[in-house]
Design a protein around this motif. Structure first.
Motif, PDB file in Angstrom:
ATOM      1  N   VAL A 100      44.661   0.567  73.261  1.00  0.00           N
ATOM      2  CA  VAL A 100      44.138   1.852  72.821  1.00  0.00           C
ATOM      3  C   VAL A 100      42.741   1.617  72.289  1.00  0.00           C
ATOM      4  N   ASP A 101      41.799   2.410  72.755  1.00  0.00           N
ATOM      5  CA  ASP A 101      40.431   2.327  72.265  1.00  0.00           C
ATOM      6  C   ASP A 101      40.303   3.262  71.069  1.00  0.00           C
ATOM      7  N   ALA A 102      40.197   2.703  69.888  1.00  0.00           N
ATOM      8  CA  ALA A 102      40.133   3.499  68.672  1.00  0.00           C
ATOM      9  C   ALA A 102      38.712   3.668  68.168  1.00  0.00           C
ATOM     10  N   SER A 103      37.723   3.354  68.977  1.00  0.00           N
ATOM     11  CA  SER A 103      36.339   3.433  68.501  1.00  0.00           C
ATOM     12  C   SER A 103      35.952   4.857  68.121  1.00  0.00           C
ATOM     13  N   GLY A 104      36.434   5.850  68.852  1.00  0.00           N
ATOM     14  CA  GLY A 104      36.118   7.229  68.509  1.00  0.00           C
ATOM     15  C   GLY A 104      36.723   7.645  67.190  1.00  0.00           C
ATOM     16  N   VAL A 105      37.907   7.145  66.882  1.00  0.00           N
ATOM     17  CA  VAL A 105      38.556   7.473  65.617  1.00  0.00           C
ATOM     18  C   VAL A 105      37.839   6.780  64.469  1.00  0.00           C
ATOM     19  N   MET A 106      37.453   5.535  64.696  1.00  0.00           N
ATOM     20  CA  MET A 106      36.797   4.790  63.629  1.00  0.00           C
ATOM     21  C   MET A 106      35.446   5.396  63.253  1.00  0.00           C
ATOM     22  N   VAL A 107      34.750   5.997  64.221  1.00  0.00           N
ATOM     23  CA  VAL A 107      33.473   6.643  63.925  1.00  0.00           C
ATOM     24  C   VAL A 107      33.685   7.866  63.055  1.00  0.00           C
ATOM     25  N   SER A 108      34.782   8.600  63.312  1.00  0.00           N
ATOM     26  CA  SER A 108      35.023   9.819  62.542  1.00  0.00           C
ATOM     27  C   SER A 108      35.646   9.529  61.181  1.00  0.00           C
ATOM     28  N   LEU A 109      36.087   8.308  60.932  1.00  0.00           N
ATOM     29  CA  LEU A 109      36.673   7.940  59.645  1.00  0.00           C
ATOM     30  C   LEU A 109      35.876   6.796  59.007  1.00  0.00           C
ATOM     31  N   PRO A 110      34.677   7.088  58.550  1.00  0.00           N
ATOM     32  CA  PRO A 110      33.875   6.004  57.973  1.00  0.00           C
ATOM     33  C   PRO A 110      34.475   5.523  56.646  1.00  0.00           C
ATOM     34  N   ALA A 111      34.194   4.298  56.301  1.00  0.00           N
ATOM     35  CA  ALA A 111      34.651   3.740  55.030  1.00  0.00           C
ATOM     36  C   ALA A 111      33.909   4.421  53.889  1.00  0.00           C
ATOM     37  N   PRO A 112      34.599   4.644  52.767  1.00  0.00           N
ATOM     38  CA  PRO A 112      33.908   5.290  51.636  1.00  0.00           C
ATOM     39  C   PRO A 112      32.873   4.356  51.033  1.00  0.00           C
ATOM     40  N   PRO A 113      31.886   4.923  50.392  1.00  0.00           N
ATOM     41  CA  PRO A 113      30.863   4.089  49.748  1.00  0.00           C
ATOM     42  C   PRO A 113      31.493   3.240  48.635  1.00  0.00           C
ATOM     43  N   PRO A 114      30.840   2.158  48.253  1.00  0.00           N
ATOM     44  CA  PRO A 114      31.375   1.316  47.175  1.00  0.00           C
ATOM     45  C   PRO A 114      31.560   2.114  45.888  1.00  0.00           C
ATOM     46  N   GLY A 115      32.683   1.864  45.213  1.00  0.00           N
ATOM     47  CA  GLY A 115      32.965   2.544  43.948  1.00  0.00           C
ATOM     48  C   GLY A 115      33.719   3.843  44.109  1.00  0.00           C
ATOM     49  N   VAL A 116      33.941   4.306  45.345  1.00  0.00           N
ATOM     50  CA  VAL A 116      34.655   5.561  45.569  1.00  0.00           C
ATOM     51  C   VAL A 116      36.102   5.235  45.919  1.00  0.00           C
ATOM     52  N   LEU A 117      37.039   5.867  45.227  1.00  0.00           N
ATOM     53  CA  LEU A 117      38.458   5.667  45.478  1.00  0.00           C
ATOM     54  C   LEU A 117      38.913   6.716  46.481  1.00  0.00           C
ATOM     55  N   GLU A 118      39.408   6.287  47.623  1.00  0.00           N
ATOM     56  CA  GLU A 118      39.806   7.203  48.692  1.00  0.00           C
ATOM     57  C   GLU A 118      41.212   7.718  48.425  1.00  0.00           C
ATOM     58  N   LEU A 119      41.365   9.039  48.366  1.00  0.00           N
ATOM     59  CA  LEU A 119      42.659   9.664  48.075  1.00  0.00           C
ATOM     60  C   LEU A 119      43.187  10.480  49.254  1.00  0.00           C
ATOM     61  N   SER A 120      42.625  10.288  50.437  1.00  0.00           N
ATOM     62  CA  SER A 120      43.000  11.131  51.577  1.00  0.00           C
ATOM     63  C   SER A 120      44.285  10.690  52.259  1.00  0.00           C
ATOM     64  N   GLY A 121      44.838   9.547  51.952  1.00  0.00           N
ATOM     65  CA  GLY A 121      46.047   9.107  52.624  1.00  0.00           C
ATOM     66  C   GLY A 121      46.888   8.233  51.725  1.00  0.00           C
ATOM     67  N   GLY A 122      48.064   7.891  52.221  1.00  0.00           N
ATOM     68  CA  GLY A 122      48.962   7.011  51.477  1.00  0.00           C
ATOM     69  C   GLY A 122      49.995   7.796  50.701  1.00  0.00           C
ATOM     70  N   TYR A 123      50.785   7.070  49.926  1.00  0.00           N
ATOM     71  CA  TYR A 123      51.851   7.668  49.127  1.00  0.00           C
ATOM     72  C   TYR A 123      51.611   7.343  47.654  1.00  0.00           C
ATOM     73  N   PRO A 124      51.932   8.285  46.764  1.00  0.00           N
ATOM     74  CA  PRO A 124      51.770   7.980  45.343  1.00  0.00           C
ATOM     75  C   PRO A 124      52.820   6.957  44.882  1.00  0.00           C
ATOM     76  N   HIS A 125      52.551   6.339  43.798  1.00  0.00           N
ATOM     77  CA  HIS A 125      53.489   5.374  43.211  1.00  0.00           C
ATOM     78  C   HIS A 125      54.809   6.096  42.945  1.00  0.00           C
TER      79      HIS A 125
END
Length: 148
Positions: A100-125
């Motif tokens: 699977v070529d995920a390059s298109g997905v990776m472009v649309s999901l850039p890494a957050p800048p340093p110091g920013v906590l990403e809350l868009s995914g995952g599960y809470p504790h």
């Protein structure tokens, strides 16, 4: 043909003779087909309609019937749905492993800048998950009339 001729039999005979005509070439007139095969005009009309439905013949009212031009076959698109890729990834009978070529997905999901906590995914504790409140809400919803 004899009197037992049918639309299917005439269509089979005409299908066998289509190689005589070049793509776009005109077939004999309905009147000529009636005389040649000794069938009714309705039988000829229905046989030509059957061949047209199969994509072998093109009919033009007032002009006649013509052998259809071959259609350019489009290459089959590969299945890139995530379910097919995920469920067949380790199939033993796969000759070529799926990629699977995920390059298109990776472009649309850039890494957050340093110091920013990403809350868009995952599960809470687990201590932050409202299990009791969710269970109570589901129980109430299940008891409502018309819930099912």
């Amino acid at each position: 043909m004899n009197e037992r001729s049918s639309v299917r039999e005439l269509a089979e005979r005409l299908r066998g003779e289509l190689d005589r005509y070049s793509p776009g070439g005109k077939l004999p007139s309905s009147r000529a087909l009636v005389e040649r095969f000794r069938v009714s005009p309705v039988t000829v009309s229905r046989a030509l309609a059957q061949l047209a439905a199969e994509g072998l013949v093109v009919t033009r009212p007032g002009a006649g019937a013509f052998r259809a031009r071959p259609r350019a076959s489009a290459p089959a698109a590969g299945d890139t749905s995530w379910q097919e890729v995920a469920l067949s990834a380790d199939a033993a009978d796969e000759v070529v492993p799926r990629t699977v070529d995920a390059s298109g997905v990776m472009v649309s999901l850039p890494a957050p800048p340093p110091g920013v906590l990403e809350l868009s995914g995952g599960y809470p504790h687990p201590c932050l998950q409202p299990e009791r409140a969710m269970a109570a809400a589901l129980a109430r919803a299940g008891r409502r009339p018309g819930a099912w």
